[in-house]
Design a protein around this motif. Structure first.
Motif, PDB file in Angstrom:
ATOM      1  N   ASP A 191       0.875  -1.123   0.003  1.00  0.00           N
ATOM      2  CA  ASP A 191      -0.122   0.113  -0.028  1.00  0.00           C
ATOM      3  C   ASP A 191       0.920   1.340  -0.255  1.00  0.00           C
ATOM      4  OD1 ASP A 191      -2.874   1.488   0.475  1.00  0.00           O
ATOM      5  OD2 ASP A 191      -1.908   2.016   2.253  1.00  0.00           O
ATOM      6  N   THR A 199      -6.332   5.366  -1.698  1.00  0.00           N
ATOM      7  CA  THR A 199      -6.667   4.146  -2.326  1.00  0.00           C
ATOM      8  C   THR A 199      -7.869   3.723  -2.617  1.00  0.00           C
ATOM      9  OG1 THR A 199      -4.740   3.416  -1.145  1.00  0.00           O
ATOM     10  CG2 THR A 199      -5.917   1.826  -1.890  1.00  0.00           C
ATOM     11  N   VAL A 200      -8.018   3.308  -3.644  1.00  0.00           N
ATOM     12  CA  VAL A 200      -9.618   2.746  -4.061  1.00  0.00           C
ATOM     13  C   VAL A 200      -9.763   1.341  -3.817  1.00  0.00           C
ATOM     14  CG1 VAL A 200     -11.188   2.186  -5.847  1.00  0.00           C
ATOM     15  CG2 VAL A 200     -10.150   4.567  -5.931  1.00  0.00           C
ATOM     16  N   ASP A 201      -8.717   0.640  -4.240  1.00  0.00           N
ATOM     17  CA  ASP A 201      -8.894  -0.716  -3.707  1.00  0.00           C
ATOM     18  C   ASP A 201      -7.086  -1.300  -4.214  1.00  0.00           C
ATOM     19  OD1 ASP A 201      -8.472  -2.176  -6.576  1.00  0.00           O
ATOM     20  OD2 ASP A 201     -10.545  -1.475  -6.848  1.00  0.00           O
ATOM     21  N   LEU A 202      -6.925  -2.441  -3.284  1.00  0.00           N
ATOM     22  CA  LEU A 202      -5.621  -2.927  -3.435  1.00  0.00           C
ATOM     23  C   LEU A 202      -5.625  -4.411  -3.485  1.00  0.00           C
ATOM     24  CD1 LEU A 202      -2.762  -1.931  -2.639  1.00  0.00           C
ATOM     25  CD2 LEU A 202      -3.319  -2.567  -0.293  1.00  0.00           C
ATOM     26  N   ARG A 203      -4.857  -4.973  -4.205  1.00  0.00           N
ATOM     27  CA  ARG A 203      -5.069  -6.629  -4.329  1.00  0.00           C
ATOM     28  C   ARG A 203      -3.394  -6.888  -3.960  1.00  0.00           C
ATOM     29  NH1 ARG A 203      -7.324  -5.432  -9.491  1.00  0.00           N
ATOM     30  NH2 ARG A 203      -6.668  -3.269  -8.820  1.00  0.00           N
ATOM     31  N   PHE A 252      -8.552   8.543 -11.879  1.00  0.00           N
ATOM     32  CA  PHE A 252      -7.674   7.622 -10.979  1.00  0.00           C
ATOM     33  C   PHE A 252      -6.143   7.069 -11.639  1.00  0.00           C
ATOM     34  CE2 PHE A 252     -11.483   6.146 -12.603  1.00  0.00           C
ATOM     35  CZ  PHE A 252     -11.136   5.059 -13.535  1.00  0.00           C
ATOM     36  N   ARG A 278      -3.154   3.984 -11.526  1.00  0.00           N
ATOM     37  CA  ARG A 278      -3.130   2.460 -11.015  1.00  0.00           C
ATOM     38  C   ARG A 278      -1.380   2.453 -10.959  1.00  0.00           C
ATOM     39  NH1 ARG A 278      -7.974  -0.223 -13.043  1.00  0.00           N
ATOM     40  NH2 ARG A 278      -8.586   1.206 -14.699  1.00  0.00           N
ATOM     41  N   ARG A 304      -1.287  -4.743  -6.643  1.00  0.00           N
ATOM     42  CA  ARG A 304      -1.816  -3.724  -7.731  1.00  0.00           C
ATOM     43  C   ARG A 304      -3.020  -3.115  -7.180  1.00  0.00           C
ATOM     44  NH1 ARG A 304      -2.877  -7.035 -13.250  1.00  0.00           N
ATOM     45  NH2 ARG A 304      -0.691  -6.455 -13.164  1.00  0.00           N
ATOM     46  N   VAL A 351      -5.555   0.667  -7.204  1.00  0.00           N
ATOM     47  CA  VAL A 351      -6.203   2.000  -7.761  1.00  0.00           C
ATOM     48  C   VAL A 351      -6.388   2.912  -6.957  1.00  0.00           C
ATOM     49  CG1 VAL A 351      -8.272   2.646  -9.042  1.00  0.00           C
ATOM     50  CG2 VAL A 351      -7.663   0.218  -9.563  1.00  0.00           C
ATOM     51  N   SER A 378      -7.461   7.138  -6.415  1.00  0.00           N
ATOM     52  CA  SER A 378      -8.233   8.153  -6.841  1.00  0.00           C
ATOM     53  C   SER A 378      -7.438   9.570  -6.932  1.00  0.00           C
ATOM     54  CB  SER A 378      -9.447   8.510  -5.813  1.00  0.00           C
ATOM     55  OG  SER A 378     -10.288   9.418  -6.218  1.00  0.00           O
ATOM     56  N   GLY A 434     -10.108  13.909  -4.709  1.00  0.00           N
ATOM     57  CA  GLY A 434      -9.834  13.585  -3.267  1.00  0.00           C
ATOM     58  C   GLY A 434     -10.810  12.848  -2.424  1.00  0.00           C
ATOM     59  N   GLU A 435     -11.636  12.378  -3.433  1.00  0.00           N
ATOM     60  CA  GLU A 435     -12.694  11.209  -2.696  1.00  0.00           C
ATOM     61  C   GLU A 435     -12.342  10.202  -1.960  1.00  0.00           C
ATOM     62  OE1 GLU A 435     -16.893   9.062  -3.750  1.00  0.00           O
ATOM     63  OE2 GLU A 435     -15.483   9.511  -5.584  1.00  0.00           O
ATOM     64  N   PRO A 436     -12.285   9.672  -0.952  1.00  0.00           N
ATOM     65  CA  PRO A 436     -11.898   8.409  -0.267  1.00  0.00           C
ATOM     66  C   PRO A 436     -11.972   7.252  -1.107  1.00  0.00           C
ATOM     67  CG  PRO A 436     -13.895   9.147   0.943  1.00  0.00           C
ATOM     68  CD  PRO A 436     -13.566  10.214  -0.148  1.00  0.00           C
ATOM     69  N   GLY A 437     -13.066   6.955  -1.708  1.00  0.00           N
ATOM     70  CA  GLY A 437     -13.287   5.722  -2.480  1.00  0.00           C
ATOM     71  C   GLY A 437     -14.405   5.670  -3.261  1.00  0.00           C
ATOM     72  N   LEU A 455      -5.497 -11.669  -1.352  1.00  0.00           N
ATOM     73  CA  LEU A 455      -6.192 -10.563  -0.552  1.00  0.00           C
ATOM     74  C   LEU A 455      -6.687  -9.458  -1.194  1.00  0.00           C
ATOM     75  CD1 LEU A 455      -6.927 -10.464   2.794  1.00  0.00           C
ATOM     76  CD2 LEU A 455      -5.221  -8.834   2.877  1.00  0.00           C
ATOM     77  N   ARG A 456      -7.923  -9.168  -1.100  1.00  0.00           N
ATOM     78  CA  ARG A 456      -8.277  -7.896  -1.705  1.00  0.00           C
ATOM     79  C   ARG A 456      -9.154  -6.978  -0.979  1.00  0.00           C
ATOM     80  NH1 ARG A 456     -10.948 -11.999  -5.191  1.00  0.00           N
ATOM     81  NH2 ARG A 456     -10.059 -13.102  -3.427  1.00  0.00           N
ATOM     82  N   VAL A 457      -8.709  -5.674  -1.018  1.00  0.00           N
ATOM     83  CA  VAL A 457      -9.376  -4.781  -0.079  1.00  0.00           C
ATOM     84  C   VAL A 457      -9.826  -3.562  -0.565  1.00  0.00           C
ATOM     85  CG1 VAL A 457      -8.764  -3.586   2.182  1.00  0.00           C
ATOM     86  CG2 VAL A 457      -7.414  -5.379   1.342  1.00  0.00           C
ATOM     87  N   ASP A 458     -10.984  -3.130  -0.398  1.00  0.00           N
ATOM     88  CA  ASP A 458     -11.805  -2.092  -1.198  1.00  0.00           C
ATOM     89  C   ASP A 458     -12.104  -1.014  -0.112  1.00  0.00           C
ATOM     90  OD1 ASP A 458     -12.554  -4.534  -2.881  1.00  0.00           O
ATOM     91  OD2 ASP A 458     -13.123  -2.805  -4.089  1.00  0.00           O
ATOM     92  N   PHE A 459     -11.637   0.257  -0.167  1.00  0.00           N
ATOM     93  CA  PHE A 459     -11.616   1.119   0.821  1.00  0.00           C
ATOM     94  C   PHE A 459     -12.791   2.042   0.346  1.00  0.00           C
ATOM     95  CE2 PHE A 459      -7.223  -0.383   0.484  1.00  0.00           C
ATOM     96  CZ  PHE A 459      -7.066  -0.287   2.018  1.00  0.00           C
ATOM     97  N   LEU A 460     -13.955   2.190   1.190  1.00  0.00           N
ATOM     98  CA  LEU A 460     -15.170   2.887   0.778  1.00  0.00           C
ATOM     99  C   LEU A 460     -15.141   4.357   1.283  1.00  0.00           C
ATOM    100  CD1 LEU A 460     -15.807  -0.087   0.022  1.00  0.00           C
ATOM    101  CD2 LEU A 460     -18.177   0.516   0.787  1.00  0.00           C
ATOM    102  N   ARG A 508     -18.882  10.033  -5.673  1.00  0.00           N
ATOM    103  CA  ARG A 508     -18.925  11.097  -6.692  1.00  0.00           C
ATOM    104  C   ARG A 508     -18.196  10.594  -8.101  1.00  0.00           C
ATOM    105  NH1 ARG A 508     -16.516  16.140  -3.895  1.00  0.00           N
ATOM    106  NH2 ARG A 508     -15.435  14.242  -2.942  1.00  0.00           N
ATOM    107  N   PHE A 551     -16.549   7.108  -8.093  1.00  0.00           N
ATOM    108  CA  PHE A 551     -16.694   5.800  -8.305  1.00  0.00           C
ATOM    109  C   PHE A 551     -18.061   5.321  -7.700  1.00  0.00           C
ATOM    110  CE2 PHE A 551     -12.324   6.879  -7.352  1.00  0.00           C
ATOM    111  CZ  PHE A 551     -11.707   6.576  -8.638  1.00  0.00           C
ATOM    112  N   ARG A 600     -19.381   1.241  -6.659  1.00  0.00           N
ATOM    113  CA  ARG A 600     -19.020  -0.249  -6.257  1.00  0.00           C
ATOM    114  C   ARG A 600     -20.252  -0.975  -6.475  1.00  0.00           C
ATOM    115  NH1 ARG A 600     -13.712   0.279  -3.600  1.00  0.00           N
ATOM    116  NH2 ARG A 600     -13.724   2.503  -2.941  1.00  0.00           N
TER     117      ARG A 600
END
Lengths: 141, 141, 141, 141
Positions: A65, A82-86, A111, A113, A130, A132, A134, A138-141, B85-90, D109, D111, D113
């Motif tokens: 991360d 961070t939007v998502d993390l794998r 966004f 990558r 890997r 994604v 934002s 500045g939106e958190p997700g 592991l996949r993590v989605d930050f909302l 705004r 994204f 999910r």
């Protein structure tokens, strides 16, 4: 265009910015506009088990991360949530250190990558990441 | 079949097992055969930034990893290496605490799956996680 | 060790094996023990919209799945069920064709991993894929 | 606020919009503002192997993509490009049909999910999906 000294200053700022990094203690190795390299020395408190000198998976995920974040920060000059993390764990992650190499894959309007490879001290690939991020408003997700 | 007291003892053992958990300091809340709940109190050292009381994304990822691991450990009685592991930050993950609820999705011969929801103190979903764990012969990945 | 002609014969068998491939119509381009290349020509029926010659995301995901599967089949000589698949869409996927290049990342006892890059006719990276495949005892998931 | 008849009309339009759907032939089952249900009948051309009536993994991935897309389209009224898609294959996907249930997890705004569960005719969970969609300015990825 970002010169290497400016990129390395940005990487150091990114590492210094987060209180959590004082727990992890990552070290900046190298940065240019599209690649960032960070080293994480092993300490007992980062371990998975008392009887083996391997990093905990949550520590490895945190390193992924932070390295991915850092390359986006270096490339875009902003802190991008961070939007998502794998994270793919290929092998155990042994002491004495891990080296994470993050590459910017694509910087878009909304966004960005990044890919991360984590190597052990012998240069073996132990983890792939890997993410994604934002880079819009500045939106958190 | 795992009774609740036995499951809760296993969850506590899983938390006590890893040196890294002494840095994170997660607390067991509840466990039965298919669900595990873990709480993580905020401390400054787990923070993302000096001027905001939010958890670092790497900490949240570590919490997802540990809760998913724990539900697999409770259900199968073994320590199963994480495959991915996949993590989605909302949303941002605010102080004073996070609560991670991990659910066993499927326990197969070679691997098991778990889903994790991370809620803030107000019960809002801040992060979703999903993981695959190797419950076969202990291969790391 | 797999020679190139044997690998290419295996790739062709893998493509010929599935009825669904008669709908998609992928074409074998190249195979050795660790890399497989597959081409997918555009047809109107693979499209996303009536007024634009772009591939549907589900078609691109299917191409990623098939190429990753194929490289595992070529490397291990077995048909390995997909455990999970991740697809990152970087750009629209335009006609007249896509080229998917799958690389075996790691072949373990229980799992194998593959990475896939999908390029358009101009060589631009349009999609990245990553998958885990069960190379153990044939468990579906 | 979207009424159910309007949501179901939007789902039907989303299905009718893509030429590829004429190959897959998904059927709208149900839609409201936050949930969409789509059925996919088995045909030999969607199969994985000649000697077993199971859906190809690429078809299942395509169904996940389309259902997730559809719930975002129904909720937001726009066609949102897929940023990334994750598909977990838990069991083989047997004839005579699959039912995909997509749920909007969060509409932000930039994204949105969605989570998708794919069930077989007996109601068993065969596949889980999770996707991020760009609901900002229409950037492809």
């Amino acid at each position: 265009v970002t010169g290497v000294p400016e990129a390395e200053a940005r990487l150091q700022r990114e590492i210094d910015r987060c209180p959590y990094h004082e727990l992890l203690r990552p070290e900046a190795v190298q940065a240019d506009g599209e690649v960032v390299v960070v080293r994480l020395p092993f300490r007992r408190e980062l371990g998975l088990a008392r009887d083996r000198d391997h990093f905990h998976g949550g520590v490895v995920a945190g390193l992924v991360d932070l390295a991915a974040h850092a390359v986006v920060a270096v490339a875009t000059g902003t802190v991008a949530p961070t939007v998502d993390l794998r994270v793919d764990f290929l092998r155990p992650a042994p002491a004495p250190e891990l080296v994470a190499r993050a590459t910017l894959i694509r910087q878009g309007r909304s966004f960005s990558r990044a890919d991360v490879e984590v190597l052990d001290h012998a240069g073996r690939l132990v983890t792939q990441g890997r993410g994604v991020f934002s880079t819009g408003r500045g939106e958190p997700g």
